[in-house]
Design an enzyme around this catalytic site. Structure first.
Site, PDB file in Angstrom:
ATOM      1  N   LYS A  78     -11.429  -3.544  18.683  1.00  9.56           N
ATOM      2  CA  LYS A  78     -12.124  -2.769  17.641  1.00  9.56           C
ATOM      3  C   LYS A  78     -11.629  -1.327  17.687  1.00  9.56           C
ATOM      4  O   LYS A  78     -11.516  -0.751  18.773  1.00  9.56           O
ATOM      5  CB  LYS A  78     -13.637  -2.834  17.897  1.00  9.56           C
ATOM      6  CG  LYS A  78     -14.481  -2.195  16.793  1.00  9.56           C
ATOM      7  CD  LYS A  78     -15.971  -2.308  17.093  1.00  9.56           C
ATOM      8  CE  LYS A  78     -16.820  -1.827  15.926  1.00  9.56           C
ATOM      9  NZ  LYS A  78     -18.281  -1.907  16.200  1.00  9.56           N
ATOM     10  N   SER A 158     -20.965  -3.927  12.222  1.00 13.92           N
ATOM     11  CA  SER A 158     -19.781  -3.162  11.936  1.00 13.92           C
ATOM     12  C   SER A 158     -18.474  -3.734  12.476  1.00 13.92           C
ATOM     13  O   SER A 158     -17.407  -3.351  11.997  1.00 13.92           O
ATOM     14  CB  SER A 158     -19.960  -1.755  12.510  1.00 13.92           C
ATOM     15  OG  SER A 158     -19.965  -1.806  13.925  1.00 13.92           O
ATOM     16  N   SER A 182     -24.099  -5.086  15.560  1.00 19.88           N
ATOM     17  CA  SER A 182     -22.709  -5.021  15.086  1.00 19.88           C
ATOM     18  C   SER A 182     -21.748  -6.016  15.706  1.00 19.88           C
ATOM     19  O   SER A 182     -20.592  -6.114  15.271  1.00 19.88           O
ATOM     20  CB  SER A 182     -22.147  -3.615  15.303  1.00 19.88           C
ATOM     21  OG  SER A 182     -22.618  -2.746  14.316  1.00 19.88           O
TER      22      SER A 182
END
Lengths: 494, 131
Positions: A78, A158, A182
């Site tokens: 990420k 997210s 997330s």
């Protein structure tokens, strides 16, 4: 034979050790899959040279019989984790060209275990979002589509790029972060396994901060066993994060097959929320039936303050974000919009650098922390947070695990909730309480919606008891099966 | 006094249960409750100044509306009686560790300045702030 990029991590590790597959071949397969997946926009940065160099080193160690736990395993990271010498953007314009001179602890551990960096996965800007539509580099597209409907769906957020990359077979696993859901919500919306461990289990050093008392790193994988391997390799105490727990890390991979015989599974009655689709409720009941079949027993538990979790979160998270994001001032790193006056320079820099949702949250956070409002909002929220945390302490006297849906819906269409912040926030109704209480949560794919989209079930555990989550997750997975994407439509997309 | 024996807290559960019967505490529809504190454009201007974010004139009105809706949503918390509750300070009983006050790292001025938008003679450079 399964294409190398679609193998599970455990299968790939075995093939690499047997030398029936080279790290270079495996990395190439992933890079080729990424090259064909531009339509998903899962990556902000792809690092092919670095990946192939990592793979070459892995092959050398494999040849010498010196393979480490993740030797030659290609991963997506990420883009909220700082990677030394590799652009780390938090999907924000304000960090659009930021190249960290240091490495996050979680990624450092992954490389020390032999893993290969494929690239940096797209996300909601500063991890603020539940659909991956707030990224400054464009939205991520879910590899799943509704049956007979070509509309693009969101992957959740997210950590949407990480989830989409794992689901589409662009990598063998990925890192994520989870501040209010997330990791778990995108895992649910993409048919992948995602775990947010206990607060303090993984170091936050080198992760771009959103809300420091809620942020926690975790992982995505295509099955429970892979997630257990990845978490084992990323967890552990780190002196550079003062909230990192000084506790030994159990061998989570060894716990996966431990079973749930005799365990008490709590069903929180407050999670039966108004307006929950019948198919989510049915899936929840099915999940309990599976765990009973595996030898567990169901107990009703109560988490009386559940309804207050989202409003509490939407005070605490923006407050901490407004404080954390004060560092983006155009002086030390990141974007600068130059002006002769320093304060005007700050204001112009931050106006140009932050997207709408980030701006919204920084403003709310600034307001609730401002003089005269601090007690009414922030202090009040920290008190209700204490009640929410205590609800769980009480519930875990009567049960060993809690079972709930991960999200109140399957993947939704892009744009569907983009102009409705509160509607978007409601997507995290089942995930936010675990962050407020610092508890571990695992999302496991458990079924398909009427539109043939994946749906996840969530297991919540006692602090630092991720091992039991993996064992129970595996029992659900054993009965529900895996949910691979069958139509690789994006490879034909222009 | 232990929280479980606090009569006030016992009422919290009751109040919440009542609430649940009358108005669902969680509803997946957009809450329609009017914001208790409606922000005006002057307040938004003040917040934006505090947050050091430039907001264009034509954005104050829509932002005031958006932020008021969010505040209306979070103000549900005022329904919870927290008179006897200590605010949460540490999660999972974790306490912050002590360490010796000793330099453990340093000598990396070039690394530290590597991402600076402007620098001069080993320092960050900013517009003149003192005449």
């Amino acid at each position: 034979m399964t294409a190398a990029n679609l193998l599970t991590l455990a299968q790939a590790a075995k093939a690499l050790r047997a030398r029936s597959l080279s790290a270079r071949e495996l990395t190439r397969a992933c890079l080729d899959a990424i090259a064909k997946a531009g339509a998903l926009n899962a990556f902000v940065t792809v690092t092919p040279e670095r990946a192939l160099a990592d793979a070459e080193r892995a092959d050398a160690r494999l040849a010498k019989g010196e393979a480490r736990a993740l030797e030659g395993i290609p991963l997506a990271i990420k883009d909220l984790f700082c990677t030394q010498g590799v652009k780390s953007t938090a999907a924000s314009r304000i960090l659009g060209e930021f190249v960290p001179p240091y490495e996050s602890t979680v990624t450092e551990k992954l490389w020390a275990a032999g893993a290969t960096l494929l690239g940096k996965a797209n996300l909601d800007e500063f991890a603020m979002g539940s659909s991956n539509e707030t990224s400054a580099f464009g939205p991520v597209v879910n590899p799943w589509r509704r049956q007979g409907d070509n509309r693009k769906l969101v992957p959740g957020g997210s950590s949407g790029g990480s989830a989409a990359a794992v689901a589409a077979g662009l990598c063998l696993g990925a890192t994520g972060t989870d501040t209010g859901g997330s990791i778990r919500q995108p895992a649910s919306l993409t048919g992948t396994v995602g775990i947010k461990p206990t607060y303090g289990r993984c170091s936050r050093y080198g992760i771009v901060a959103f809300a420091s008392s809620l942020d926690q790193a975790g992982v995505f994988a295509r099955d429970v066993a892979d997630a257990a391997i990845l978490l084992r390799e990323t967890a552990g105490h780190d002196a550079r994060d003062s909230t990192s727990a000084k506790l030994p890390v159990p061998d989570f991979a060894a716990a996966v097959e431990a079973g749930v015989k005799g365990l008490r599974i709590g069903i929180p009655k407050e999670y039966r929320v108004e307006g929950m689709p019948a198919e989510i409720e049915a899936l929840w009941r099915q999940g309990m039936a599976w765990l009973k079949d595996a030898g567990a027993q169901a107990v009703d538990v109560s988490l009386p303050h559940t309804a207050m979790a989202l409003p509490t979160y939407y005070i605490i998270a923006p407050a901490e974000a407004s404080s954390n994001l004060a560092r983006y001032d155009g002086v030390r790193y990141g974007l600068r919009v130059a002006d002769d006056d320093l304060v005007t320079q700050y204001e112009k820099t931050r106006a140009a650098g932050f997207g709408k949702e980030v701006r919204r949250r920084v403003l709310i956070g600034t307001y609730v922390l401002s003089a005269g409002y601090y007690d009414a909002y922030y202090l009040k929220a920290q008190k209700v947070r204490a009640l929410i945390a205590r609800d769980f302490v009480d519930a875990f006297k009567a049960c060993d695990l809690i079972l709930a849906p991960t999200a109140p819906n399957a993947a939704f269409a892009m744009g569907e909730k983009a102009d409705d912040p509160i509607g978007m926030y409601l997507n995290d109704v089942f995930t936010v309480p675990a962050n407020l209480a610092g508890l571990p949560g695992l999302s496991v794919p458990a079924g398909l919606s009427a539109e043939a989209l994946p749906l996840g079930l969530q297991l919540l555990g006692r602090p630092f008891d991720e091992a039991t989550l993996f064992a129970a997750g595996r029992e659900i997975e054993r009965r529900a099966g895996l949910f691979p994407v069958s139509d690789r439509w994006w490879e034909a997309a222009p | 006094m232990p929280a479980e024996r606090n009569p006030r807290l016992a009422r919290i559960g009751g109040a919440l249960l009542d609430l649940r019967r009358r108005r669902a505490p969680i509803t997946l529809a957009r809450p329609g409750a009017a914001a208790l504190s409606k922000l005006d454009r002057e307040t938004v201007r003040r917040i934006a100044r505090l947050a050091r974010i430039r907001v264009e004139e034509n954005e104050f009105e829509p932002l005031a509306g958006e932020l008021s809706k969010i505040l209306g949503f979070v103000e549900q918390l005022s329904q919870v009686d927290t008179a006897a509750v200590e605010p949460l300070a540490a999660i999972n009983g974790l306490t912050l560790p002590w360490r010796e006050d000793r330099v453990a790292d340093g000598g990396k001025a070039d690394d530290v300045l590597a991402n600076a938008p402007a620098r001069a003679q080993g320092y960050y450079a900013v517009p003149k702030v003192v005449e």
